[in-house]
Design a protein around this motif. Structure first.
Motif, PDB file in Angstrom:
ATOM      1  N   LEU A 223       0.824  -1.215   0.000  1.00 15.78           N
ATOM      2  CA  LEU A 223       0.000   0.000   0.000  1.00 15.78           C
ATOM      3  C   LEU A 223       0.854   1.259   0.000  1.00 15.78           C
ATOM      4  N   VAL A 224       1.861   1.300   0.849  1.00 15.63           N
ATOM      5  CA  VAL A 224       2.729   2.475   0.917  1.00 15.63           C
ATOM      6  C   VAL A 224       3.509   2.626  -0.389  1.00 15.63           C
ATOM      7  N   ALA A 225       4.030   1.531  -0.911  1.00 15.63           N
ATOM      8  CA  ALA A 225       4.792   1.573  -2.160  1.00 15.63           C
ATOM      9  C   ALA A 225       3.902   1.947  -3.344  1.00 15.63           C
ATOM     10  N   MET A 226       2.652   1.502  -3.353  1.00 13.18           N
ATOM     11  CA  MET A 226       1.751   1.822  -4.459  1.00 13.18           C
ATOM     12  C   MET A 226       1.470   3.314  -4.532  1.00 13.18           C
ATOM     13  N   ILE A 227       1.182   3.923  -3.420  1.00 16.85           N
ATOM     14  CA  ILE A 227       0.911   5.364  -3.400  1.00 16.85           C
ATOM     15  C   ILE A 227       2.144   6.141  -3.837  1.00 16.85           C
ATOM     16  N   THR A 228       3.285   5.788  -3.271  1.00 19.35           N
ATOM     17  CA  THR A 228       4.543   6.435  -3.654  1.00 19.35           C
ATOM     18  C   THR A 228       4.829   6.204  -5.131  1.00 19.35           C
ATOM     19  N   GLY A 229       4.629   4.981  -5.599  1.00 25.43           N
ATOM     20  CA  GLY A 229       4.910   4.628  -6.984  1.00 25.43           C
ATOM     21  C   GLY A 229       4.035   5.380  -7.969  1.00 25.43           C
ATOM     22  N   TYR A 230       2.759   5.533  -7.675  1.00 27.03           N
ATOM     23  CA  TYR A 230       1.877   6.252  -8.593  1.00 27.03           C
ATOM     24  C   TYR A 230       2.348   7.694  -8.771  1.00 27.03           C
ATOM     25  N   ILE A 231       2.641   8.339  -7.680  1.00 31.15           N
ATOM     26  CA  ILE A 231       3.080   9.733  -7.755  1.00 31.15           C
ATOM     27  C   ILE A 231       4.382   9.840  -8.544  1.00 31.15           C
ATOM     28  N   MET A 232       5.336   8.996  -8.226  1.00 35.89           N
ATOM     29  CA  MET A 232       6.650   9.077  -8.879  1.00 35.89           C
ATOM     30  C   MET A 232       6.604   8.616 -10.340  1.00 35.89           C
ATOM     31  N   HIS A 233       5.891   7.546 -10.630  1.00 42.74           N
ATOM     32  CA  HIS A 233       5.842   7.071 -12.015  1.00 42.74           C
ATOM     33  C   HIS A 233       5.104   8.055 -12.913  1.00 42.74           C
ATOM     34  N   SER A 234       4.011   8.626 -12.425  1.00 40.00           N
ATOM     35  CA  SER A 234       3.251   9.546 -13.276  1.00 40.00           C
ATOM     36  C   SER A 234       3.993  10.857 -13.502  1.00 40.00           C
ATOM     37  N   ARG A 235       4.798  11.279 -12.544  1.00 36.71           N
ATOM     38  CA  ARG A 235       5.499  12.566 -12.670  1.00 36.71           C
ATOM     39  C   ARG A 235       6.941  12.444 -13.138  1.00 36.71           C
ATOM     40  N   PHE A 236       7.521  11.260 -13.038  1.00 35.38           N
ATOM     41  CA  PHE A 236       8.944  11.112 -13.340  1.00 35.38           C
ATOM     42  C   PHE A 236       9.204  10.000 -14.354  1.00 35.38           C
ATOM     43  N   SER A 237       8.870   8.776 -14.028  1.00 39.69           N
ATOM     44  CA  SER A 237       9.249   7.637 -14.868  1.00 39.69           C
ATOM     45  C   SER A 237       8.660   7.711 -16.270  1.00 39.69           C
ATOM     46  N   PHE A 238       7.367   7.989 -16.364  1.00 37.43           N
ATOM     47  CA  PHE A 238       6.686   7.949 -17.653  1.00 37.43           C
ATOM     48  C   PHE A 238       6.238   9.328 -18.124  1.00 37.43           C
ATOM     49  N   ARG A 239       6.869  10.360 -17.626  1.00 37.25           N
ATOM     50  CA  ARG A 239       6.521  11.705 -18.100  1.00 37.25           C
ATOM     51  C   ARG A 239       6.852  11.794 -19.593  1.00 37.25           C
ATOM     52  N   GLY A 240       6.002  12.473 -20.324  1.00 37.12           N
ATOM     53  CA  GLY A 240       6.222  12.641 -21.745  1.00 37.12           C
ATOM     54  C   GLY A 240       6.030  11.384 -22.564  1.00 37.12           C
ATOM     55  N   HIS A 241       5.430  10.361 -21.988  1.00 29.27           N
ATOM     56  CA  HIS A 241       5.242   9.099 -22.709  1.00 29.27           C
ATOM     57  C   HIS A 241       4.088   9.193 -23.701  1.00 29.27           C
ATOM     58  N   GLY A 242       3.365  10.275 -23.685  1.00 28.50           N
ATOM     59  CA  GLY A 242       2.285  10.454 -24.641  1.00 28.50           C
ATOM     60  C   GLY A 242       0.908  10.272 -24.065  1.00 28.50           C
ATOM     61  N   CYS A 243       0.827   9.855 -22.833  1.00 28.25           N
ATOM     62  CA  CYS A 243      -0.469   9.630 -22.207  1.00 28.25           C
ATOM     63  C   CYS A 243      -1.064  10.969 -21.783  1.00 28.25           C
ATOM     64  N   GLN A 244      -2.253  11.251 -22.281  1.00 26.80           N
ATOM     65  CA  GLN A 244      -2.940  12.494 -21.950  1.00 26.80           C
ATOM     66  C   GLN A 244      -4.105  12.271 -20.991  1.00 26.80           C
ATOM     67  N   ASP A 245      -4.216  11.082 -20.460  1.00 23.79           N
ATOM     68  CA  ASP A 245      -5.333  10.752 -19.583  1.00 23.79           C
ATOM     69  C   ASP A 245      -5.223  11.495 -18.255  1.00 23.79           C
ATOM     70  N   SER A 246      -6.380  11.745 -17.657  1.00 27.80           N
ATOM     71  CA  SER A 246      -6.417  12.400 -16.354  1.00 27.80           C
ATOM     72  C   SER A 246      -6.014  11.396 -15.273  1.00 27.80           C
ATOM     73  N   HIS A 247      -5.752  11.929 -14.080  1.00 28.36           N
ATOM     74  CA  HIS A 247      -5.422  11.046 -12.962  1.00 28.36           C
ATOM     75  C   HIS A 247      -6.567  10.079 -12.672  1.00 28.36           C
ATOM     76  N   TRP A 248      -7.802  10.512 -12.900  1.00 26.05           N
ATOM     77  CA  TRP A 248      -8.944   9.637 -12.633  1.00 26.05           C
ATOM     78  C   TRP A 248      -9.006   8.484 -13.626  1.00 26.05           C
ATOM     79  N   GLN A 249      -8.403   8.666 -14.810  1.00 23.37           N
ATOM     80  CA  GLN A 249      -8.328   7.573 -15.776  1.00 23.37           C
ATOM     81  C   GLN A 249      -7.101   6.694 -15.516  1.00 23.37           C
ATOM     82  N   LEU A 250      -6.006   7.327 -15.117  1.00 26.22           N
ATOM     83  CA  LEU A 250      -4.764   6.585 -14.878  1.00 26.22           C
ATOM     84  C   LEU A 250      -4.811   5.752 -13.601  1.00 26.22           C
ATOM     85  N   LEU A 251      -5.362   6.315 -12.558  1.00 27.93           N
ATOM     86  CA  LEU A 251      -5.315   5.675 -11.251  1.00 27.93           C
ATOM     87  C   LEU A 251      -5.917   4.267 -11.236  1.00 27.93           C
ATOM     88  N   PRO A 252      -7.097   4.035 -11.842  1.00 28.02           N
ATOM     89  CA  PRO A 252      -7.615   2.650 -11.827  1.00 28.02           C
ATOM     90  C   PRO A 252      -6.701   1.669 -12.569  1.00 28.02           C
TER      91      PRO A 252
END
Length: 154
Positions: free
Chosen positions: A61-90
């Motif tokens: 649980l702790v790693a998932m929350i941390t991972g979502y924030i870091m992956h969406s803002r750092f790991s996969f930034r600029g990957h072309g995904c234009q979806d909102s957080h509400w689409q990405l999170l599920p």
């Protein structure tokens, strides 16, 4: 023909370079979240005396929350995904559930079934499960969801 080959070679090199950068960023982020999960797992079983599966779940649980924030803002930034957080999170949650299932499988198999030491799942949690996670995140969670990606979207 020669110009086409040069353009193809440049595009492939650019794609490989962009993919390599993404792999490195994922490795940094994934390494940190894996260490968070493994640290909580080990601390939970060693010092708090939690059951291995409960310690794994809390770490997840702790790693998932941390991972979502870091992956969406750092790991996969600029990957072309234009979806909102509400689409990405599920999608991220489902992909991370598969990681949890993988880690839980290692704990169950090695600790509960094979009666190995409680730390024996850690190498599988650190080296095997992250490979599946990278593939799922890159191809499904943060994918542009179009038929054709350009080099700048990798």
């Amino acid at each position: 023909m020669m110009i086409w080959l040069l353009k193809t070679h440049f595009l492939l090199n650019e794609n490989i370079h962009l993919l390599a950068g993404q792999v490195v960023r994922f490795g940094i982020t994934g390494g940190l979240t894996t260490l968070i999960n493994a640290g909580i797992y080990y601390g939970g079983i060693k010092w708090i005396h939690l059951s291995p599966l409960l310690a794994n779940f809390i770490g997840y649980l702790v790693a998932m929350i941390t991972g979502y924030i870091m992956h969406s803002r750092f790991s996969f930034r600029g990957h072309g995904c234009q979806d909102s957080h509400w689409q990405l999170l599920p999608r991220f949650f489902l992909a991370s559930l598969l990681s949890l299932a993988g880690n839980s499988f290692w704990v169950w198999l090695l600790v509960d079934v094979m009666h190995q030491l409680k730390w024996t799942p850690l190498p599988f949690m650190i080296f095997v499960t992250p490979l599946l996670s990278f593939w799922l995140n890159r191809q499904w969670v943060f994918h542009a969801h179009s038929d054709e990606l350009t080099a700048s979207e990798l």
